[in-house]
Design a protein around this motif. Structure first.
Motif, short mmCIF file in Angstrom:
data_model
loop_
_atom_site.label_atom_id
_atom_site.label_comp_id
_atom_site.label_asym_id
_atom_site.label_seq_id
_atom_site.Cartn_x
_atom_site.Cartn_y
_atom_site.Cartn_z
N ASP A 236 -2.41 -0.04 -1.54
CA ASP A 236 -1.69 -0.93 -0.63
C ASP A 236 -2.04 -2.40 -0.85
OD1 ASP A 236 -4.24 -0.68 0.44
OD2 ASP A 236 -3.56 -0.39 2.50
N TYR B 107 2.38 6.98 4.87
CA TYR B 107 2.43 5.65 5.47
C TYR B 107 1.57 4.62 4.72
CZ TYR B 107 4.27 8.52 9.20
OH TYR B 107 5.03 9.42 9.91
N LYS C 211 -6.20 -9.97 10.41
CA LYS C 211 -5.11 -9.59 9.51
C LYS C 211 -5.66 -8.73 8.37
CE LYS C 211 -2.87 -14.05 10.20
NZ LYS C 211 -2.67 -15.39 9.62
N GLN D 203 -14.65 -19.10 5.86
CA GLN D 203 -15.93 -19.56 5.33
C GLN D 203 -16.54 -18.47 4.43
OE1 GLN D 203 -18.09 -21.53 8.89
NE2 GLN D 203 -17.14 -19.69 9.72
N VAL E 110 0.30 4.47 10.50
CA VAL E 110 0.35 5.90 10.80
C VAL E 110 0.74 6.00 12.30
CG1 VAL E 110 -1.03 8.01 10.88
CG2 VAL E 110 -1.46 6.30 9.10
N TYR F 294 -8.61 7.52 7.03
CA TYR F 294 -7.38 7.98 6.36
C TYR F 294 -7.55 8.04 4.84
CZ TYR F 294 -4.76 7.97 10.71
OH TYR F 294 -4.31 8.27 11.97
N ARG G 3 -7.24 -12.84 -1.52
CA ARG G 3 -8.32 -11.86 -1.29
C ARG G 3 -7.89 -10.45 -1.65
NH1 ARG G 3 -11.50 -13.49 4.21
NH2 ARG G 3 -12.16 -15.56 3.52
N TYR H 152 -8.78 -0.48 14.47
CA TYR H 152 -8.24 0.21 15.64
C TYR H 152 -8.73 -0.53 16.88
CZ TYR H 152 -7.25 3.86 19.06
OH TYR H 152 -6.77 4.56 20.14
N THR I 198 -3.38 8.81 15.27
CA THR I 198 -4.53 7.89 15.21
C THR I 198 -5.33 7.94 16.51
OG1 THR I 198 -3.14 6.48 13.81
CG2 THR I 198 -5.18 5.52 14.65
N THR J 151 -16.85 -2.45 -1.28
CA THR J 151 -15.79 -3.41 -1.59
C THR J 151 -16.31 -4.64 -2.33
OG1 THR J 151 -14.58 -2.75 0.38
CG2 THR J 151 -14.01 -4.88 -0.51
N TYR J 152 -15.56 -5.07 -3.34
CA TYR J 152 -15.90 -6.27 -4.13
C TYR J 152 -14.69 -7.19 -4.21
CZ TYR J 152 -19.62 -3.20 -5.70
OH TYR J 152 -20.69 -2.35 -5.73
N GLY K 284 -8.87 3.07 8.85
CA GLY K 284 -8.40 2.95 7.46
C GLY K 284 -9.27 3.77 6.52
P1 AP5 Z 1 -7.24 -0.77 6.91
O1 AP5 Z 1 -8.10 -0.10 5.93
O2 AP5 Z 1 -7.75 -1.04 8.27
O3 AP5 Z 1 -6.64 -2.08 6.23
P2 AP5 Z 1 -6.31 -3.55 6.75
O4 AP5 Z 1 -6.32 -3.80 8.22
O5 AP5 Z 1 -5.04 -3.87 6.06
O6 AP5 Z 1 -7.50 -4.37 6.31
P3 AP5 Z 1 -8.22 -4.34 4.93
O7 AP5 Z 1 -9.15 -3.21 4.84
O8 AP5 Z 1 -7.16 -4.48 3.87
O9 AP5 Z 1 -8.96 -5.73 4.96
P4 AP5 Z 1 -10.37 -6.13 5.59
O10 AP5 Z 1 -10.10 -7.06 6.74
O11 AP5 Z 1 -11.23 -4.95 5.85
O12 AP5 Z 1 -10.91 -7.01 4.40
P5 AP5 Z 1 -12.13 -6.74 3.36
O13 AP5 Z 1 -13.43 -6.88 4.08
O14 AP5 Z 1 -11.89 -5.53 2.55
O15 AP5 Z 1 -5.89 0.08 7.06
C1 AP5 Z 1 -5.21 0.56 5.94
C2 AP5 Z 1 -4.00 1.38 6.36
O16 AP5 Z 1 -4.43 2.55 7.10
C3 AP5 Z 1 -2.98 0.69 7.28
O17 AP5 Z 1 -2.07 -0.11 6.56
C4 AP5 Z 1 -2.33 1.91 7.94
O18 AP5 Z 1 -1.42 2.53 7.06
C5 AP5 Z 1 -3.52 2.85 8.14
N1 AP5 Z 1 -4.19 2.63 9.44
C6 AP5 Z 1 -5.48 2.22 9.61
N2 AP5 Z 1 -5.77 2.07 10.91
C7 AP5 Z 1 -4.64 2.38 11.59
C8 AP5 Z 1 -4.29 2.39 12.96
N3 AP5 Z 1 -5.18 2.04 13.91
N4 AP5 Z 1 -3.03 2.77 13.30
C9 AP5 Z 1 -2.13 3.13 12.38
N5 AP5 Z 1 -2.38 3.12 11.05
C10 AP5 Z 1 -3.63 2.75 10.65
O19 AP5 Z 1 -11.96 -8.06 2.44
C11 AP5 Z 1 -10.81 -8.25 1.62
C12 AP5 Z 1 -11.24 -8.89 0.28
O20 AP5 Z 1 -11.72 -10.22 0.52
C13 AP5 Z 1 -12.39 -8.15 -0.43
O21 AP5 Z 1 -12.18 -8.23 -1.80
C14 AP5 Z 1 -13.65 -8.94 -0.02
O22 AP5 Z 1 -14.65 -8.87 -1.01
C15 AP5 Z 1 -13.09 -10.36 0.12
N6 AP5 Z 1 -13.74 -11.14 1.19
C16 AP5 Z 1 -14.09 -10.71 2.43
N7 AP5 Z 1 -14.62 -11.71 3.16
C17 AP5 Z 1 -14.61 -12.82 2.35
C18 AP5 Z 1 -15.00 -14.19 2.54
N8 AP5 Z 1 -15.52 -14.63 3.69
N9 AP5 Z 1 -14.81 -15.06 1.50
C19 AP5 Z 1 -14.27 -14.63 0.32
N10 AP5 Z 1 -13.87 -13.35 0.09
C20 AP5 Z 1 -14.03 -12.45 1.10
#
Ligand code: AP5
Ligand code: MG
Length: 215
Positions: A163, A53, A9, A200, A60, A36, A124, A87, A65, A137-138, A33
């Motif tokens: 977003d 988008y 998710k 975890q 998108v 883009y 998060r 993806y 894509t 990322t932080y 992501g």
């Molecule tokens: P994308 O950038 O892929 O976003 P997402 O899937 O919504 O996922 P995130 O990047 O938000 O979360 P993540 O799982 O990477 O979490 P993170 O490691 O940062 O896509 C963005 C947009 O681009 C889409 O909405 C769409 O518009 C477009 N797009 C992209 N791909 C597409 C496709 N294939 N088709 C169509 N459109 C597309 O961690 C989140 C936070 O939690 C951080 O602050 C991190 O420090 C913290 N954290 C991480 N792990 C832990 C842990 N174990 N414990 C505590 N905190 C943690």
């Protein structure tokens, strides 16, 4: 050669785990992501289209894509393998990817699903901060930078992603449930799916992933 898909998710920790796995296995990152967000920063043709988008948390269109990923997989060279992050996210993308992989004679090693409950995700994303320059990322509570608001690596200012505001987050979650979640069954049937407890500590999540890949 290790070719991974990382799924989960929004906010599950895909990007966080990708960073660790890329270094550990020496893989190349293909994050749609990130692509883009870079194109939007450059104000390119792709960026202008994607902007319509991303901020609202909508997907998108598949055609654009799929074309981007196809171009990357066929033109770039990945000596140790790649990690696809974000993806595929729709059935049409998964089918397009299957065709690309078959044409290029590439096999997937595993599809990792980082599993996290919705409530944890909201926290998060609300606390996520990203570097405006290098994209590192932080999290204000879980992974804070040494100096508040400043990137440890390049010293630039940290920002919130457009977003990550609550309305977009809820939209991203509902799109995930409708369009992306069914792909877990798709990869399970292919015998590729590995489910990891993503609630975890991120180092433990990483350890579980490499143990499950077993190389
Ligand atoms: P994308 O950038 O892929 O976003 P997402 O899937 O919504 O996922 P995130 O990047 O938000 O979360 P993540 O799982 O990477 O979490 P993170 O490691 O940062 O896509 C963005 C947009 O681009 C889409 O909405 C769409 O518009 C477009 N797009 C992209 N791909 C597409 C496709 N294939 N088709 C169509 N459109 C597309 O961690 C989140 C936070 O939690 C951080 O602050 C991190 O420090 C913290 N954290 C991480 N792990 C832990 C842990 N174990 N414990 C505590 N905190 C943690
Ligand atoms: Mg990400």
């Amino acid at each position: 050669m290790i070719n991974l898909l990382i799924m989960g998710k929004p906010g599950a920790g895909k990007g966080t785990q990708a960073t660790k796995l890329l270094e550990y296995y020496n893989l190349d990152h293909v994050s749609t992501g990130n692509i883009y967000r870079e194109e939007i920063k450059k104000n390119s043709v792709i960026g202008k289209e994607a902007m319509k988008y991303l901020a609202q948390g909508n997907l998108v269109p598949d055609k654009m894509t799929n074309e981007i990923v196809k171009e990357l997989l066929s033109k770039e060279n990945y000596p140790n393998g790649f990690m696809l992050d974000g993806y595929p996210r729709t059935e049409a993308q998964a089918e397009a990817l299957d065709i690309m992989l078959e044409e290029l004679n590439i096999k997937l090693t595993a599809v990792i699903n980082v599993s996290v409950d919705d409530e944890v995700l909201l926290h998060r994303m609300a606390g996520r901060r990203v570097c405006s320059n290098c994209g590192q990322t932080y999290h204000v509570d879980y992974h804070p930078p040494v100096v508040t608001g400043i990137c440890d690596f390049c010293g630039s200012k940290l920002m919130q992603r457009d977003d990550d505001l609550e309305e977009s987050v809820m939209n991203r979650l509902s799109i995930y449930n409708e369009k992306t979640k069914p792909l877990l069954e798709y990869y399970h049937r292919k015998g590729l799916l590995v489910v990891i407890d993503g609630e975890q500590d991120s180092n433990k999540v990483f350890k579980d992933i490499i143990e499950s890949i077993g190389e």
